[in-house]
Design a protein around this motif. Structure first.
Motif, PDB file in Angstrom:
ATOM      1  N   TRP A  74      17.859  39.432  11.745  1.00  0.00           N
ATOM      2  CA  TRP A  74      17.262  39.386  13.076  1.00  0.00           C
ATOM      3  C   TRP A  74      17.902  38.244  13.836  1.00  0.00           C
ATOM      4  O   TRP A  74      18.301  37.228  13.249  1.00  0.00           O
ATOM      5  N   LEU A  75      17.995  38.408  15.150  1.00  0.00           N
ATOM      6  CA  LEU A  75      18.420  37.288  15.978  1.00  0.00           C
ATOM      7  C   LEU A  75      17.729  37.368  17.332  1.00  0.00           C
ATOM      8  O   LEU A  75      17.177  38.407  17.706  1.00  0.00           O
ATOM      9  N   VAL A  76      17.759  36.279  18.077  1.00  0.00           N
ATOM     10  CA  VAL A  76      17.053  36.163  19.357  1.00  0.00           C
ATOM     11  C   VAL A  76      18.060  35.948  20.472  1.00  0.00           C
ATOM     12  O   VAL A  76      18.949  35.096  20.362  1.00  0.00           O
ATOM     13  N   ILE A  77      17.935  36.753  21.537  1.00  0.00           N
ATOM     14  CA  ILE A  77      18.751  36.600  22.739  1.00  0.00           C
ATOM     15  C   ILE A  77      17.814  36.672  23.936  1.00  0.00           C
ATOM     16  O   ILE A  77      17.096  37.656  24.119  1.00  0.00           O
ATOM     17  N   ASN A  78      17.826  35.618  24.745  1.00  0.00           N
ATOM     18  CA  ASN A  78      16.943  35.569  25.917  1.00  0.00           C
ATOM     19  C   ASN A  78      15.490  35.865  25.550  1.00  0.00           C
ATOM     20  O   ASN A  78      14.819  36.659  26.213  1.00  0.00           O
ATOM     21  N   ARG A  79      15.039  35.264  24.464  1.00  0.00           N
ATOM     22  CA  ARG A  79      13.660  35.366  23.979  1.00  0.00           C
ATOM     23  C   ARG A  79      13.308  36.750  23.431  1.00  0.00           C
ATOM     24  O   ARG A  79      12.188  36.975  22.991  1.00  0.00           O
ATOM     25  N   LYS A  80      14.245  37.681  23.402  1.00  0.00           N
ATOM     26  CA  LYS A  80      14.006  38.994  22.812  1.00  0.00           C
ATOM     27  C   LYS A  80      14.487  38.975  21.360  1.00  0.00           C
ATOM     28  O   LYS A  80      15.506  38.372  21.040  1.00  0.00           O
ATOM     29  N   VAL A  81      13.756  39.656  20.485  1.00  0.00           N
ATOM     30  CA  VAL A  81      14.069  39.681  19.059  1.00  0.00           C
ATOM     31  C   VAL A  81      14.721  41.020  18.725  1.00  0.00           C
ATOM     32  O   VAL A  81      14.183  42.084  19.060  1.00  0.00           O
ATOM     33  N   TYR A  82      15.875  40.969  18.063  1.00  0.00           N
ATOM     34  CA  TYR A  82      16.627  42.172  17.728  1.00  0.00           C
ATOM     35  C   TYR A  82      16.855  42.255  16.215  1.00  0.00           C
ATOM     36  O   TYR A  82      17.174  41.255  15.571  1.00  0.00           O
ATOM     37  N   ASP A  83      16.709  43.442  15.675  1.00  0.00           N
ATOM     38  CA  ASP A  83      17.070  43.712  14.285  1.00  0.00           C
ATOM     39  C   ASP A  83      18.463  44.328  14.296  1.00  0.00           C
ATOM     40  O   ASP A  83      18.634  45.498  14.644  1.00  0.00           O
ATOM     41  N   VAL A  84      19.474  43.547  13.916  1.00  0.00           N
ATOM     42  CA  VAL A  84      20.865  43.997  14.004  1.00  0.00           C
ATOM     43  C   VAL A  84      21.421  44.395  12.638  1.00  0.00           C
ATOM     44  O   VAL A  84      22.631  44.577  12.499  1.00  0.00           O
ATOM     45  N   THR A  85      20.539  44.571  11.654  1.00  0.00           N
ATOM     46  CA  THR A  85      20.990  44.870  10.290  1.00  0.00           C
ATOM     47  C   THR A  85      21.855  46.121  10.251  1.00  0.00           C
ATOM     48  O   THR A  85      22.961  46.122   9.690  1.00  0.00           O
ATOM     49  N   GLY A  86      21.378  47.217  10.843  1.00  0.00           N
ATOM     50  CA  GLY A  86      22.122  48.473  10.801  1.00  0.00           C
ATOM     51  C   GLY A  86      23.331  48.489  11.712  1.00  0.00           C
ATOM     52  O   GLY A  86      24.257  49.278  11.513  1.00  0.00           O
ATOM     53  N   TYR A 101      24.480  34.074  12.588  1.00  0.00           N
ATOM     54  CA  TYR A 101      23.390  33.733  13.508  1.00  0.00           C
ATOM     55  C   TYR A 101      22.074  34.419  13.147  1.00  0.00           C
ATOM     56  O   TYR A 101      21.119  34.352  13.920  1.00  0.00           O
ATOM     57  N   ALA A 102      22.021  35.054  12.000  1.00  0.00           N
ATOM     58  CA  ALA A 102      20.785  35.721  11.587  1.00  0.00           C
ATOM     59  C   ALA A 102      19.665  34.706  11.458  1.00  0.00           C
ATOM     60  O   ALA A 102      19.836  33.647  10.850  1.00  0.00           O
ATOM     61  N   GLY A 103      18.512  35.023  12.039  1.00  0.00           N
ATOM     62  CA  GLY A 103      17.364  34.133  12.005  1.00  0.00           C
ATOM     63  C   GLY A 103      17.423  33.018  13.032  1.00  0.00           C
ATOM     64  O   GLY A 103      16.596  32.111  13.006  1.00  0.00           O
ATOM     65  N   GLU A 104      18.381  33.075  13.949  1.00  0.00           N
ATOM     66  CA  GLU A 104      18.570  31.989  14.915  1.00  0.00           C
ATOM     67  C   GLU A 104      18.566  32.524  16.345  1.00  0.00           C
ATOM     68  O   GLU A 104      18.611  33.728  16.584  1.00  0.00           O
ATOM     69  N   ASP A 105      18.555  31.579  17.293  1.00  0.00           N
ATOM     70  CA  ASP A 105      18.750  31.924  18.694  1.00  0.00           C
ATOM     71  C   ASP A 105      20.242  32.051  18.966  1.00  0.00           C
ATOM     72  O   ASP A 105      21.018  31.143  18.663  1.00  0.00           O
ATOM     73  N   ALA A 106      20.656  33.185  19.521  1.00  0.00           N
ATOM     74  CA  ALA A 106      22.081  33.446  19.758  1.00  0.00           C
ATOM     75  C   ALA A 106      22.383  33.612  21.242  1.00  0.00           C
ATOM     76  O   ALA A 106      23.410  34.174  21.609  1.00  0.00           O
ATOM     77  N   PRO A 137       9.055  28.008  21.843  1.00  0.00           N
ATOM     78  CA  PRO A 137      10.165  27.510  22.671  1.00  0.00           C
ATOM     79  C   PRO A 137      11.315  28.505  22.668  1.00  0.00           C
ATOM     80  O   PRO A 137      11.383  29.409  21.844  1.00  0.00           O
ATOM     81  N   ASN A 138      12.251  28.314  23.602  1.00  0.00           N
ATOM     82  CA  ASN A 138      13.409  29.214  23.677  1.00  0.00           C
ATOM     83  C   ASN A 138      14.244  29.169  22.411  1.00  0.00           C
ATOM     84  O   ASN A 138      14.778  30.191  21.971  1.00  0.00           O
ATOM     85  N   GLN A 139      14.397  27.975  21.842  1.00  0.00           N
ATOM     86  CA  GLN A 139      15.209  27.812  20.640  1.00  0.00           C
ATOM     87  C   GLN A 139      14.338  27.363  19.482  1.00  0.00           C
ATOM     88  O   GLN A 139      13.181  26.970  19.670  1.00  0.00           O
ATOM     89  N   GLU A 140      14.900  27.438  18.266  1.00  0.00           N
ATOM     90  CA  GLU A 140      14.165  27.032  17.083  1.00  0.00           C
ATOM     91  C   GLU A 140      13.642  25.610  17.249  1.00  0.00           C
ATOM     92  O   GLU A 140      14.296  24.781  17.863  1.00  0.00           O
ATOM     93  N   ARG A 141      12.491  25.343  16.686  1.00  0.00           N
ATOM     94  CA  ARG A 141      11.837  24.048  16.872  1.00  0.00           C
ATOM     95  C   ARG A 141      12.675  22.897  16.332  1.00  0.00           C
ATOM     96  O   ARG A 141      12.577  21.774  16.813  1.00  0.00           O
ATOM     97  N   ASN A 142      13.497  23.166  15.312  1.00  0.00           N
ATOM     98  CA  ASN A 142      14.299  22.096  14.727  1.00  0.00           C
ATOM     99  C   ASN A 142      15.678  21.990  15.354  1.00  0.00           C
ATOM    100  O   ASN A 142      16.514  21.226  14.898  1.00  0.00           O
ATOM    101  N   LYS A 143      15.931  22.748  16.420  1.00  0.00           N
ATOM    102  CA  LYS A 143      17.230  22.674  17.087  1.00  0.00           C
ATOM    103  C   LYS A 143      17.196  21.575  18.137  1.00  0.00           C
ATOM    104  O   LYS A 143      16.156  21.311  18.738  1.00  0.00           O
ATOM    105  N   ASN A 144      18.354  20.944  18.367  1.00  0.00           N
ATOM    106  CA  ASN A 144      18.461  19.849  19.309  1.00  0.00           C
ATOM    107  C   ASN A 144      17.787  20.193  20.634  1.00  0.00           C
ATOM    108  O   ASN A 144      18.099  21.201  21.257  1.00  0.00           O
ATOM    109  N   ALA A 145      16.874  19.345  21.089  1.00  0.00           N
ATOM    110  CA  ALA A 145      16.082  19.635  22.278  1.00  0.00           C
ATOM    111  C   ALA A 145      16.913  19.697  23.541  1.00  0.00           C
ATOM    112  O   ALA A 145      16.516  20.337  24.514  1.00  0.00           O
ATOM    113  N   GLN A 146      18.101  19.039  23.580  1.00  0.00           N
ATOM    114  CA  GLN A 146      18.882  19.049  24.801  1.00  0.00           C
ATOM    115  C   GLN A 146      19.547  20.400  25.040  1.00  0.00           C
ATOM    116  O   GLN A 146      20.140  20.632  26.076  1.00  0.00           O
TER     117      GLN A 146
END
Length: 424
Positions: A74-86, A101-106, A137-146
């Motif tokens: 799974w990955l996130v683009i513009n706050r939408k969640v996509y299953d890109v496995t197939g 980028y699986a499991g991350e904001d892309a 938040p738009n990005q993962e909580r542990n990702k750099n806030a800037q």
């Protein structure tokens, strides 16, 4: 105050006007023999977009991050969640790029790597499974806030795009003129761009067992008692044997191996045209063996140039394991520029602007100097170091970085006599 991108319209990735244009385009298709219209890939995606959509499920980041395996992506683009496995096996940039980028904001890398995102969104919509919960938040909580600041500011700099003929020209140059698989190069190079200097996701820094580079790999090899070559001398054999054999040996063998494994007949045909052209042109004069020697010599002359121009911007920069930083910061910290001059621009093919090349990979190279002052000011605004070197210093930094890595390997190798390969 932070800058966040608002979802477009009603949250759909394709608005009604786009769907209307798609239907209008489909209506213009000529019928084939059986009376049915032949649907293009884009029209198929449009048809899927017309399916009734249920209300989107909401996810928190912890749920998204669990789907980070090759068989579950799974990955996130513009706050939408996509299953890109197939979809991964059909991704033009290769499945590894998505897996990285699986499991991350892309969002940022998606914008940077796709010059026409409207078309790509048509293919994304069937993969849409939900969206981030409003409180996330738009990005993962542990990702750099800037990252949210940089995402907003960088969006204003995306002002140039590649020609639509770029892909065909790239295939012609890479396969027909240079004899290398274009898809092999794209898959490799895309990984380098999306995870620059991230070990082991960037294939350009995963150079063992021939070299140990950075700070992590030498220590790892040293503690495990790995010594395929005398790494203490690696700076010497890089500038002699290593740089010379990069193109005629390593790249050629790796390209052939990838084409063989994937049974990519289109790429095989393009690469075959390179050798056919050489043998038709030079075979009558030099024979089969002489022509093969000529091909090798040409690649041998080109190889040091490729090695130095590509490595001068990365080998001496930050290398690390995945730190899940924002994409903009990762690119700037892992790359450096070489000072602009008429000679440097010509000699490097404008790749002396490596920072801009990584931030805007779809931008034509001759435009890098136009956006460079804006990027430099943006880095200063957010406290990021914008490195710009003289070309001779950049070349010398390759060797100095290799010597430094070799010293780390020696220290780990000889200071841990109790460590053996079984402890790996």
């Amino acid at each position: 105050m932070t800058f966040e991108e608002k979802p477009e319209g009603n949250g759909s990735l394709v608005d009604e006007n786009q769907l209307y244009l798609g239907e209008k385009h489909q209506a213009k298709e000529k019928p084939i023999a059986n009376g049915k219209a032949k649907l293009s890939a884009r029209q198929e995606a449009n048809a899927k977009c017309d399916l009734p959509r249920k209300s989107l499920h909401t996810y928190i980041w912890q749920e998204v991050q669990r789907h980070n395996q090759e068989t579950d992506q799974w990955l996130v683009i513009n706050r939408k969640v996509y299953d890109v496995t197939g979809w991964a096996d059909r991704h033009p940039g290769g499945r590894q790029v998505l897996n990285h980028y699986a499991g991350e904001d892309a969002t940022d890398v998606f914008r940077a790597m796709h010059p026409d995102p409207d078309i790509v969104r048509l293919y994304l919509k069937p993969l849409l499974i939900g969206e981030l919960a409003p409180e996330e938040p738009n990005q993962e909580r542990n990702k750099n806030a800037q990252g949210s600041f940089l995402q907003h500011d960088m969006g204003h700099l995306s002002i140039f795009k590649k020609s639509k003929w770029n892909h065909l020209m790239q295939t012609f140059v890479m396969a027909h003129l240079k004899g290398l698989s274009a898809k092999w190069w794209n898959n490799r190079h895309f990984q380098h761009h999306v995870k620059t200097n991230i070990y082991p996701k960037d294939p350009d820094i995963d150079v063992g067992p021939l070299f140990v580079i950075g700070e992590l790999q030498p220590v790892k090899y040293g503690k495990k008692k790995i010594k395929y070559i005398d790494y203490e001398k690696q700076h010497l054999y890089f500038c002699t044997v290593g740089a010379a054999l990069l193109m005629p040996v390593y790249f050629n063998l790796d390209s052939i191996l990838v084409m063989y494994r994937s049974r990519d007949w289109e790429d095989i045909a393009w690469v075959s045209s390179f050798y056919i052209r050489y043998f038709i042109t030079f075979g009558p004069f030099y024979g089969i063996f002489g022509t093969m020697v000529l091909i090798y010599l040409v690649k041998l002359l080109e190889s040091p140039w490729i090695a130095y121009v590509t490595q001068m911007s990365h080998t001496a920069m930050k290398m690390s394991k995945e730190e899940n930083r924002d994409w903009f910061s990762t690119q700037v910290l892992a790359t450096c520029n070489v000072e602009q001059s008429l000679f440097n621009d010509w000699f490097t093919g404008h790749l002396n602007f490596q920072i801009e090349h990584h931030l805007f990979p779809t931008m034509p190279r001759h435009n890098y100097h136009k956006v460079a002052p804006l990027v430099k000011s943006l880095c200063a605004k957010h406290g990021l170091q914008y490195v710009n070197k003289p070309i001779l210093k950049a070349f010398g930094d390759i060797l100095r970085a290799l010597k430094k890595s070799a010293a780390l390997w020696m220290d780990a190798y000889y200071r841990h006599p109790e460590t053996c390969c079984k402890c790996a």
